[in-house]
Design a protein around this motif. Structure first.
Motif, PDB file in Angstrom:
ATOM      1  N   LEU A 162       3.883  -4.966  -6.414  1.00 16.65           N
ATOM      2  CA  LEU A 162       3.715  -3.571  -5.842  1.00 16.65           C
ATOM      3  C   LEU A 162       3.467  -3.637  -4.422  1.00 16.65           C
ATOM      4  CD1 LEU A 162       1.831  -1.524  -8.498  1.00 16.65           C
ATOM      5  CD2 LEU A 162       3.932  -0.884  -7.525  1.00 16.65           C
ATOM      6  N   MET A 181      13.421  -4.808  -1.401  1.00 17.05           N
ATOM      7  CA  MET A 181      12.368  -3.998  -2.139  1.00 17.05           C
ATOM      8  C   MET A 181      11.976  -4.131  -3.494  1.00 17.05           C
ATOM      9  SD  MET A 181      11.073  -0.327  -1.337  1.00 17.05           S
ATOM     10  CE  MET A 181      11.798   0.431  -2.851  1.00 17.05           C
ATOM     11  N   VAL A 183       1.699   7.542  -0.528  1.00 13.11           N
ATOM     12  CA  VAL A 183       2.739   6.428   0.015  1.00 13.11           C
ATOM     13  C   VAL A 183       4.221   6.593  -0.568  1.00 13.11           C
ATOM     14  CG1 VAL A 183       1.049   4.707   0.439  1.00 13.11           C
ATOM     15  CG2 VAL A 183       2.022   5.035  -1.930  1.00 13.11           C
ATOM     16  N   GLN A 207     -10.840  11.103 -10.458  1.00 11.63           N
ATOM     17  CA  GLN A 207     -10.294   9.802 -10.285  1.00 11.63           C
ATOM     18  C   GLN A 207      -8.824   9.948 -10.407  1.00 11.63           C
ATOM     19  OE1 GLN A 207     -11.250   6.398  -9.722  1.00 11.63           O
ATOM     20  NE2 GLN A 207     -13.049   7.436  -8.665  1.00 11.63           N
ATOM     21  N   PHE A 216      -2.283   5.423   9.432  1.00 12.20           N
ATOM     22  CA  PHE A 216      -1.741   5.282   7.963  1.00 12.20           C
ATOM     23  C   PHE A 216      -2.744   3.925   7.266  1.00 12.20           C
ATOM     24  CE2 PHE A 216       1.497   5.026   4.469  1.00 12.20           C
ATOM     25  CZ  PHE A 216       1.829   6.100   4.182  1.00 12.20           C
ATOM     26  N   ILE A 251      -9.556   3.614   1.555  1.00  8.26           N
ATOM     27  CA  ILE A 251      -9.333   3.935   0.096  1.00  8.26           C
ATOM     28  C   ILE A 251      -9.873   2.673  -0.671  1.00  8.26           C
ATOM     29  CG2 ILE A 251      -7.465   4.187  -1.710  1.00  8.26           C
ATOM     30  CD1 ILE A 251      -6.037   5.899   0.065  1.00  8.26           C
ATOM     31  N   GLY A 290     -16.116   3.143 -13.692  1.00  3.82           N
ATOM     32  CA  GLY A 290     -15.349   4.314 -13.661  1.00  3.82           C
ATOM     33  C   GLY A 290     -14.226   4.388 -12.630  1.00  3.82           C
ATOM     34  N   PHE A 291     -14.248   3.542 -11.644  1.00  2.00           N
ATOM     35  CA  PHE A 291     -13.269   3.504 -10.382  1.00  2.00           C
ATOM     36  C   PHE A 291     -11.811   3.349 -11.194  1.00  2.00           C
ATOM     37  CE2 PHE A 291     -10.751   1.394  -7.092  1.00  2.00           C
ATOM     38  CZ  PHE A 291     -10.855   2.370  -6.386  1.00  2.00           C
ATOM     39  N   ASN A 292     -11.029   4.043 -10.695  1.00  2.00           N
ATOM     40  CA  ASN A 292      -9.450   3.755 -11.317  1.00  2.00           C
ATOM     41  C   ASN A 292      -8.847   2.521 -10.441  1.00  2.00           C
ATOM     42  OD1 ASN A 292      -7.001   3.933 -11.782  1.00  2.00           O
ATOM     43  ND2 ASN A 292      -7.130   6.054 -12.726  1.00  2.00           N
ATOM     44  N   LEU A 310      -0.424  -0.632  -0.122  1.00  2.00           N
ATOM     45  CA  LEU A 310       0.950   0.008   0.152  1.00  2.00           C
ATOM     46  C   LEU A 310       0.858   0.570   1.585  1.00  2.00           C
ATOM     47  CD1 LEU A 310       2.675   1.491  -3.059  1.00  2.00           C
ATOM     48  CD2 LEU A 310       3.577  -0.476  -1.386  1.00  2.00           C
ATOM     49  N   ILE A 321     -19.477   7.415 -18.137  1.00  2.00           N
ATOM     50  CA  ILE A 321     -18.344   8.073 -17.199  1.00  2.00           C
ATOM     51  C   ILE A 321     -18.159   9.387 -17.674  1.00  2.00           C
ATOM     52  CG2 ILE A 321     -16.178   7.859 -15.972  1.00  2.00           C
ATOM     53  CD1 ILE A 321     -16.786   4.688 -16.792  1.00  2.00           C
ATOM     54  N   MET A 373       6.126  -5.332  -2.323  1.00  2.00           N
ATOM     55  CA  MET A 373       7.474  -4.206  -2.215  1.00  2.00           C
ATOM     56  C   MET A 373       7.104  -3.193  -0.988  1.00  2.00           C
ATOM     57  SD  MET A 373       8.133  -1.524  -5.085  1.00  2.00           S
ATOM     58  CE  MET A 373       7.018  -0.249  -4.517  1.00  2.00           C
ATOM     59  N   ILE A 405      -6.063   4.736   6.611  1.00  2.00           N
ATOM     60  CA  ILE A 405      -6.526   5.366   5.423  1.00  2.00           C
ATOM     61  C   ILE A 405      -6.476   4.531   4.150  1.00  2.00           C
ATOM     62  CG2 ILE A 405      -5.335   6.822   3.674  1.00  2.00           C
ATOM     63  CD1 ILE A 405      -4.817   8.498   6.280  1.00  2.00           C
ATOM     64  N   PRO A 408      -3.346  -0.356  -5.584  1.00  2.00           N
ATOM     65  CA  PRO A 408      -1.977  -0.451  -4.912  1.00  2.00           C
ATOM     66  C   PRO A 408      -1.669   0.328  -4.011  1.00  2.00           C
ATOM     67  CG  PRO A 408      -2.222  -0.879  -7.334  1.00  2.00           C
ATOM     68  CD  PRO A 408      -3.424  -0.395  -6.969  1.00  2.00           C
ATOM     69  N   PRO A 409      -1.917   1.803  -4.038  1.00  2.00           N
ATOM     70  CA  PRO A 409      -1.558   2.679  -2.972  1.00  2.00           C
ATOM     71  C   PRO A 409      -2.064   2.115  -1.501  1.00  2.00           C
ATOM     72  CG  PRO A 409      -2.449   3.790  -4.706  1.00  2.00           C
ATOM     73  CD  PRO A 409      -2.426   2.511  -5.152  1.00  2.00           C
ATOM     74  N   LEU A 459       3.591  -1.071   3.831  1.00  2.00           N
ATOM     75  CA  LEU A 459       4.720  -0.081   4.182  1.00  2.00           C
ATOM     76  C   LEU A 459       4.888   0.022   5.714  1.00  2.00           C
ATOM     77  CD1 LEU A 459       4.579   3.077   1.730  1.00  2.00           C
ATOM     78  CD2 LEU A 459       6.545   1.442   2.037  1.00  2.00           C
ATOM     79  N   TRP A 465      -6.019   1.807 -10.078  1.00  3.62           N
ATOM     80  CA  TRP A 465      -4.658   2.399  -9.843  1.00  3.62           C
ATOM     81  C   TRP A 465      -4.667   2.691  -8.466  1.00  3.62           C
ATOM     82  CZ3 TRP A 465      -0.336   0.115 -11.542  1.00  3.62           C
ATOM     83  CH2 TRP A 465      -0.339  -0.408 -12.844  1.00  3.62           C
ATOM     84  N   LEU A 466      -5.988   2.836  -7.827  1.00  7.45           N
ATOM     85  CA  LEU A 466      -5.904   3.391  -6.565  1.00  7.45           C
ATOM     86  C   LEU A 466      -5.857   2.335  -5.528  1.00  7.45           C
ATOM     87  CD1 LEU A 466      -9.084   5.890  -6.375  1.00  7.45           C
ATOM     88  CD2 LEU A 466      -6.925   6.365  -5.519  1.00  7.45           C
TER      89      LEU A 466
END
Lengths: 465, 44
Positions: A171, A312, B24, B13, A216, A223, A28-30, A39, B5, A174, A219, A35-36, A43, A32-33
């Motif tokens: 991503l 970028m 970011v 999430q 930064f 994640i 269930g982990f998303n 980053l 889930i 970038m 962190i 790429p940040p 960055l 999309w966490l």
């Protein structure tokens, strides 16, 4: 989910906070966490592109308002960036295989320590006015942080996004292009804040940046997660009939170095970067000299900023496009379009079109960034996922080579032209044609790319080991 | 691995994803706006 790991010699212990076993994502982990998280690192390390913002203030550490005898010279300061980029290549080549083993969290944390620590050591160097300390701090230690940080999230992103590997790495990478856009105004703000009539404020700025970047990046390390081995995106099934240029096998990192494909890709990256990096370093002077009286130093600084933006955006755009049209086709566009634009640039000066000049370089620099962002997915297509991080690390030596070759080519040819009586406005014409010729060589290398021979593939028993 | 889930899990999430992207994205947008403001001088 258990986080207990067995070790040789019997017994078991809980994995450490930074261990790979500790960061296996729960169901269930998303994704999309991730790429940040990447980053957060890119960055920060992208600051390297903005290091030149310190050059001028560091030539006035003693004289404060102007450079006096005993102050450092620009030529001496230029080595800080060069050493950092050289160590980026060295560290990514040396540590790539190790990073694949230990996982992204440990790698990202070590990168944070090196990069943040590099700034703190450099602050001491500025305080004591000892340039060698800055060479060691930002150049060597910071350069190591750059290399480790650059490659650390790449394999993780490719495994989280098997359906869109180009977009995922695009991503993150970038961020490396975007980091300079944050670092440059932030550094100016901090130096302004810390400066006094008797002090330029560089040392304090280095301390603040070192601490901020460390936090930064840490962190990001907190994640980041890796998928469990049996994980795949919901609803995604690997294509039954893989594309010709996309392998489903793996090639060991040491074996990859025995294939012609590795060296072709090394040349493809090196030539694409050489063409772009030489221009990036000279962009300000070039725009003013090709359009004398029309582009002021302030406007030229704006032009450099605009190139950073396209650097970028190109990373995300071209890497995502490569998922749709294929990596080889993407690089073919880079080389063909780049060739046409480099030939067109000298004409923009003769017809006096600043807008066309800016447009040409905006596209050229977008493809320079795109080259960096597309290469991890290209490597994955050719050599498989398993050792992509390590192979990517070794391929980045092409960047170091281009970092030396590109600026030298542009600067020396310009000097040669001017000393032989060519007007400054036309001094870049030959350089542009040479860049175009380099791109032709890159195009040939790219067109020669074929799938790796199956004798190099990892055997089943090796793959299971 | 077959754990169901829950909706609550999904919701938390999503919030984490939004916060991470904001973390970011905000500095990046600030950097882009500063860059564009400087670049405008080129066309004045």
């Amino acid at each position: 989910m258990s986080v207990t790991t067995s070790y040789e010699g019997g017994g078991a212990r809980s994995p450490g906070l930074l261990d790979r076993a500790r960061i296996i994502a729960h169901p269930g982990f998303n994704r999309w966490l991730v790429p940040p998280a990447a980053l957060c690192v890119h960055l920060c390390i992208g600051q390297a592109y903005a290091f030149s913002v310190f050059n001028l203030p560091m030539t006035k550490l003693i004289g404060i308002t102007k450079s006096v005898p005993g102050d450092w010279k620009l030529t001496e300061l230029g080595w800080i960036f060069s050493i950092a980029i050289a160590f980026l290549g060295i560290s990514s080549a040396l540590t790539g295989a190790w990073l694949d083993r230990v996982g992204p969290r440990k790698a990202m944390f070590i990168a944070a320590c090196c990069f943040g620590g590099g700034f703190l050591i450099s602050a001491v160097g500025v305080y004591l006015h000892e340039l060698w300390i800055i060479y060691l701090g930002y150049g060597v230690l910071g350069g190591f942080g750059l290399g480790i940080g650059y490659i650390s999230p790449v394999k993780t992103l490719i495994t989280w996004f098997p359906d869109r590997p180009g977009m995922a790495t695009g991503l993150a990478i970038m961020g490396f292009g975007g980091g300079a856009m944050i670092a440059s105004p932030l550094s100016v703000l901090l130096m302004r804040h810390f400066s006094t009539p008797t002090h330029v404020g560089v040392a304090e700025t280095f301390v603040v940046l070192g601490v901020v970047y460390f936090c930064f990046m840490t962190i990001g390390a907190i994640i980041v997660r890796v998928p469990s081995p049996d994980w795949h995106p919901r609803g995604w099934v690997p294509p039954a009939q893989p594309k010709r240029m996309v392998t489903t096998n793996d090639v060991h990192v040491d074996q990859a170095l025995k294939t012609p494909q590795f060296y072709l890709l090394w040349l493809v990256l090196c030539l694409n970067v050489t063409a772009g990096i030489g221009v990036l370093g000279q962009a300000s002077a070039m725009s003013q000299e090709m359009f004398p009286g029309r582009v002021s130093p302030l406007a030229a600084a704006g032009f450099v900023g605009l190139l950073s933006l396209f650097n970028m955006l190109g990373r995300f755009f071209w890497a995502s496009t490569s998922d749709l049209i294929g990596r080889r086709n993407t690089y073919t566009i880079f080389f063909l379009l780049g060739l046409a634009l480099y030939v067109l640039v000298p004409n923009t000066s003769s017809i006096g079109s600043v807008a066309l000049f800016v447009a040409c370089f905006a596209v050229i620099i977008s493809m320079y960034g795109g080259g960096f962002a597309t290469i991890p997915a290209y490597l994955k297509d050719i050599f498989g996922v398993r050792y992509v991080g390590a192979i990517h690390g070794r391929l980045l030596t092409a960047w170091s080579a281009a970092g030396v070759f590109g600026p030298v080519l542009v600067n020396y040819i310009r000097e040669y032209q001017i000393t032989h009586g060519v007007p400054k406005a036309q001094a870049y014409t030959v350089t542009m044609y040479i860049m175009a010729a380099l791109l032709v060589v890159g195009l040939i290398c790219n067109l020669l790319m074929r799938p790796v021979h199956e004798k190099h593939h990892l055997k089943e028993e090796q793959a299971l080991a | 691995m077959n754990k169901t889930i829950s909706k609550a899990d999904n919701g938390s999430q999503t919030i984490k994803v939004l916060l991470a992207w904001a973390f970011v994205g905000i500095p990046l947008l600030w950097g882009i706006s500063e860059t564009l403001a400087n670049a405008m001088r080129l066309f004045r």
